[in-house]
Each structure stands twice: as structure tokens, then as C-alpha cells.
Design a protein around this motif. Structure first.
Motif, PDB file in Angstrom:
ATOM      1  N   ILE A   1     -15.496 -71.416  68.470  1.00 28.24           N
ATOM      2  CA  ILE A   1     -16.538 -70.724  68.874  1.00 28.24           C
ATOM      3  C   ILE A   1     -17.973 -71.379  68.237  1.00 28.24           C
ATOM      4  O   ILE A   1     -19.024 -71.341  68.803  1.00 28.24           O
ATOM      5  N   CYS A   2     -17.811 -71.798  67.189  1.00 31.98           N
ATOM      6  CA  CYS A   2     -18.769 -72.357  66.350  1.00 31.98           C
ATOM      7  C   CYS A   2     -18.680 -73.641  66.226  1.00 31.98           C
ATOM      8  O   CYS A   2     -17.550 -74.155  65.890  1.00 31.98           O
ATOM      9  N   TRP A   3     -19.760 -74.575  66.542  1.00 34.29           N
ATOM     10  CA  TRP A   3     -19.780 -76.090  66.868  1.00 34.29           C
ATOM     11  C   TRP A   3     -20.668 -76.351  65.633  1.00 34.29           C
ATOM     12  O   TRP A   3     -21.679 -76.136  65.383  1.00 34.29           O
ATOM     13  N   LYS A   4     -20.133 -77.395  64.594  1.00 34.12           N
ATOM     14  CA  LYS A   4     -20.865 -78.047  63.699  1.00 34.12           C
ATOM     15  C   LYS A   4     -21.896 -79.051  63.870  1.00 34.12           C
ATOM     16  O   LYS A   4     -21.551 -79.957  64.464  1.00 34.12           O
ATOM     17  N   ASN A   5     -23.309 -78.767  63.502  1.00 36.19           N
ATOM     18  CA  ASN A   5     -24.213 -79.908  63.744  1.00 36.19           C
ATOM     19  C   ASN A   5     -23.916 -81.251  62.708  1.00 36.19           C
ATOM     20  O   ASN A   5     -23.556 -81.062  61.524  1.00 36.19           O
ATOM     21  N   PRO A   6     -23.947 -82.218  63.562  1.00 34.58           N
ATOM     22  CA  PRO A   6     -23.487 -83.612  63.015  1.00 34.58           C
ATOM     23  C   PRO A   6     -24.464 -83.947  61.756  1.00 34.58           C
ATOM     24  O   PRO A   6     -23.971 -84.786  61.008  1.00 34.58           O
ATOM     25  N   VAL A   7     -25.548 -83.468  61.814  1.00 37.56           N
ATOM     26  CA  VAL A   7     -26.567 -84.022  60.695  1.00 37.56           C
ATOM     27  C   VAL A   7     -26.894 -82.798  59.600  1.00 37.56           C
ATOM     28  O   VAL A   7     -26.695 -83.131  58.467  1.00 37.56           O
ATOM     29  N   THR A   8     -27.052 -81.668  60.162  1.00 36.49           N
ATOM     30  CA  THR A   8     -27.473 -80.475  59.042  1.00 36.49           C
ATOM     31  C   THR A   8     -26.046 -79.781  58.586  1.00 36.49           C
ATOM     32  O   THR A   8     -26.260 -79.214  57.421  1.00 36.49           O
TER      33      THR A   8
ATOM     34  N   SER B   1     -28.360 -67.794  66.674  1.00 40.16           N
ATOM     35  CA  SER B   1     -27.426 -66.718  67.295  1.00 40.16           C
ATOM     36  C   SER B   1     -26.426 -66.648  66.201  1.00 40.16           C
ATOM     37  O   SER B   1     -25.797 -65.404  66.422  1.00 40.16           O
ATOM     38  N   TYR B   2     -25.788 -67.482  65.554  1.00 38.10           N
ATOM     39  CA  TYR B   2     -24.839 -67.447  64.738  1.00 38.10           C
ATOM     40  C   TYR B   2     -25.309 -66.703  63.310  1.00 38.10           C
ATOM     41  O   TYR B   2     -24.870 -65.849  62.756  1.00 38.10           O
ATOM     42  N   GLU B   3     -26.484 -67.034  62.885  1.00 39.29           N
ATOM     43  CA  GLU B   3     -27.174 -66.599  61.698  1.00 39.29           C
ATOM     44  C   GLU B   3     -27.297 -65.102  61.646  1.00 39.29           C
ATOM     45  O   GLU B   3     -27.367 -64.448  60.580  1.00 39.29           O
ATOM     46  N   ILE B   4     -27.834 -64.613  62.866  1.00 46.66           N
ATOM     47  CA  ILE B   4     -28.105 -63.008  62.961  1.00 46.66           C
ATOM     48  C   ILE B   4     -26.919 -62.218  63.145  1.00 46.66           C
ATOM     49  O   ILE B   4     -26.954 -61.024  62.998  1.00 46.66           O
ATOM     50  N   LEU B   5     -25.636 -62.778  63.078  1.00 45.94           N
ATOM     51  CA  LEU B   5     -24.485 -62.078  63.222  1.00 45.94           C
ATOM     52  C   LEU B   5     -24.143 -61.406  61.907  1.00 45.94           C
ATOM     53  O   LEU B   5     -24.308 -61.645  60.719  1.00 45.94           O
TER      54      LEU B   5
END
Length: 373
Positions: free
Chosen positions: A270-277, A206-210
């Protein structure tokens, strides 16, 4: 792909435009070693949705223990069972298992006895109780809608941060018919889904396609959620996509809510960071939003404007080609990354169609990490 000799990670039939999700075979969920858990943890953060088949024998205790590994400092159900307040919109949907209070029984129909729970009348969330408009009664068993896109989270309480993971266990699944899921938003968008599917979308996709402009806005803006949000929204009605509420002035006033503690109001990126990637996911509970905090210090508190902005960010991500609608079979155990995916229940059941699922998530003590973490 073989990870270890006895463990396999296999793709699940997620849509080609938004490949996410994986099935794991070869692990005993009731007897996980630390190395076993590392495989699950890595898969969850890399794939957002993890499926285990044929888990009929897994106990509620072991389901809870799996959640607990992700949040070892918490033993509290994600809503602290405060949904038992009669005004909460979640109240009809959850039945706490007496012997394992972090695990809820959800579904549809009458259950005489299950895991210490007696004479439980389960109520599947139906869009006609929450949406402003409804599919006509004559079409109800053939068509359905997304009920409410959301994150599993209390969204109120300093020590009630959004769970990292939710587990869903299919105990009893009525089979047979399928339904056409309609967006009913002026587009012709629809999906053919199994009865009672759970739909998922990847927050990362969803973030990538913005657009670049929208990405910048999402990275630098925070969302403030309403206090006691599920009581606050109890009289409001949803859009037909399940992606937020109409602004008809039906939200409860603060004076009509239980006591509000300012420090318990949650404000999240609004955006949450993936703890692994390290990837960013667009993670907003659209029905619970109240205000937007912009990077220059401006606060948007016009609820209609807030909802329009949030809808504009989220709607592209629920396009039919990006939705994974899981076809449940009895014994399916699904883990999903509650900080990297949005989900919703769907479906319209006849009264005699009994559906039983176990749900578990744990309120975390640490807030989700934002883009700058």
C-alpha cells in the motif's frame, strides 16, 4: 531558489495545506545533459509534480526520451497499447501517435491531422460514462467531478510494473470558462477549477495525515489488483468522488476475461518508498483493487469490504485543501511522480471545444519499493 546560474526552481500555486510541486526554468528539454536530468530527477522525487512552461516546440520524440531517462530499460508504453481492446475502459481515451507509439494523444474533439495521426476523434472522459450517478444535463457545463483517481499503470503483467513518471504536454487548451467540481458524497466539499484541469494529490501527504493505527495498517498491508483490471471493471460504476467503485456485482468473471496468467497478477505494498527521500506514499489504484493481504497472512477478498477499507484510507487525502488542480496553458509540460501522487482528469467539454494533450509513460521493469526496502 537558484540551483545553478541558469536554472531556477520556483513554487507553483499548490494548496497551502499540502505544499508540493515546483516549476523549473532554464533547461532545454530537447538537449538535456546528464547534470540537467539530475536536477529534474531530484525535483520530481522531492516535489512530486514538475512544471515546464512554453514547451510548444518540444517533439513527441523528445517527450518520450525524457520518460526514457527515468526508465532506461523500457521502451514500452505503460499499458503496452493493450488498451486497444474494445472492452477496456481506456480504449476511447487514447490515440497512439504512429511515429512515436509510446506517446498517446488525448483530449476532446475532432483532429484532422496531428503527428501522422489522421482524422482522430478524441473523447474526453466524462463522469457520466463511468459514475453510477451523474450531474444533471442542464448543469453539465457549469459543474464537474473527479473522473477517476488513479495511478498510471497496467497493474497486470510481471514485466509491466507501474511507470515512475508520466509526462503530460498541453498542445491545445480551450480557455474561458471555469467549473465547480463537486464531491457529491454527502459533504459540501467542492473546488473551483479551470475547464479540463488535471487534479493531483500527494501520496506522501495522504500517508502523513493518517492516524497511527491506519499508518501501521498501510505499512504492513499489500493490495492485490484484478487481472486485466480495465476490462474486469468495464461494467462497474464509480463513486461520485472518483475514488473507487460501487460493489454491485458488475465486475467481469475470470471466465469472461482474456486468459489470466497467475504470475502476471500484481500485488503491491500500500505504501511506496520514495527512492530519494525515503518518505512513504499512500499509493493505491482504488478502482482496480481486488484483495488485501494482511501482515498475519489473512487475505480479505470480500470486494465490498476491500473497497470500504481503501476508501477510508484515501478519502482524507483528497480533501479540497489538499488538491492541486493545474490550470493548463498551451505549452505546459507537466511531469508527475507516478509512484508518489494520485491524479485524475476532470471537466465536461462541449463537442466543439477541442483539447489536445500528449501523454507518455513507460512500463517499468522494477516493482515499486515498499516500506521495508
Amino acid at each position: 531558489m537558484t540551483v545553478e546560474s541558469a536554472v531556477q526552481l520556483l513554487p507553483i500555486p499548490a494548496p497551502a495545506a499540502s505544499q508540493f510541486g515546483v516549476e523549473i526554468r532554464g533547461l532545454d528539454l530537447a538537449n538535456l545533459s546528464d547534470e540537467d536530468f539530475k536536477i529534474i530527477e531530484k525535483a520530481l522525487y522531492e516535489h512530486q509534480v514538475v512544471l515546464f512552461k512554453n514547451q510548444q516546440s518540444l517533439s513527441p520524440y523528445h517527450q518520450y526520451q525524457l520518460n526514457h531517462r527515468f526508465s532506461p530499460n523500457s521502451t514500452i508504453y505503460g499499458h503496452s497499447n493493450n488498451t486497444k481492446k474494445t472492452a477496456s475502459i481506456l480504449h476511447p481515451d487514447l490515440k497512439t501517435l504512429p511515429n512515436q507509439p509510446q506517446v498517446q494523444l488525448i483530449g476532446n474533439g475532432f483532429v484532422p491531422e496531428y503527428e501522422g495521426l489522421q482524422n482522430a476523434q478524441l473523447k474526453h472522459p466524462h463522469h457520466k460514462t463511468f459514475h453510477k450517478t451523474a450531474i444533471p444535463e442542464a448543469e453539465d457545463l457549469d459543474f464537474t467531478r473527479f473522473y477517476r483517481w488513479h495511478i498510471d499503470a497496467a497493474l497486470y503483467g510481471a514485466n509491466m510494473q507501474p511507470p515512475k513518471v508520466t509526462t503530460l504536454m498541453a498542445v491545445k487548451v480551450p480557455g474561458g470558462r471555469r467549473q465547480v467540481l463537486r464531491y457529491d458524497d454527502g459533504t459540501d466539499d467542492n473546488l473551483n477549477v479551470s475547464l479540463g484541469t488535471t487534479a493531483f494529490v500527494s501520496g506522501e501527504k495522504s500517508y502523513e495525515i493518517l492516524s497511527d493505527e491506519a499508518k501501521e495498517f498501510a505499512r504492513t498491508t499489500r493490495v492485490e489488483y484484478a487481472p486485466h483490471p480495465y476490462i474486469w471493471m468495464s461494467k462497474a460504476k464509480s463513486l461520485p468522488t472518483g475514488l473507487g467503485l460501487f460493489s454491485d456485482g458488475l465486475e467481469l468473471l475470470e471466465s469472461e476475461l482474456p486468459d489470466v496468467t497467475e504470475s502476471d497478477i500484481q500485488i503491491h505494498p500500500i505504501c511506496w518508498k520514495n527512492p530519494v527521500t525515503g518518505k512513504l506514499a499512500l499509493q493505491i489504484h482504488p478502482s482496480a483493487v481486488r484483495k488485501l493481504h494482511l501482515k498475519d497472512g489473512t487475505i480479505i477478498d470480500d470486494i465490498a469490504k476491500v473497497r470500504d477499507i481503501v476508501y477510508g484510507l484515501l478519502r482524507p487525502g483528497i480533501a479540497p485543501e489538499l488538491v492541486y488542480a493545474h490550470d493548463w496553458e498551451e505549452g505546459d509540460m507537466v511531469l508527475f511522480h507516478n509512484r508518489g501522487a494520485l491524479h485524475t482528469v476532470c471537466g465536461a467539454f462541449a463537442p466543439e471545444e477541442v483539447r489536445m494533450f500528449r501523454q507518455c509513460n513507460l512500463a517499468d521493469t522494477e516493482a515499486p519499493a515498499g516500506p521495508d526496502a
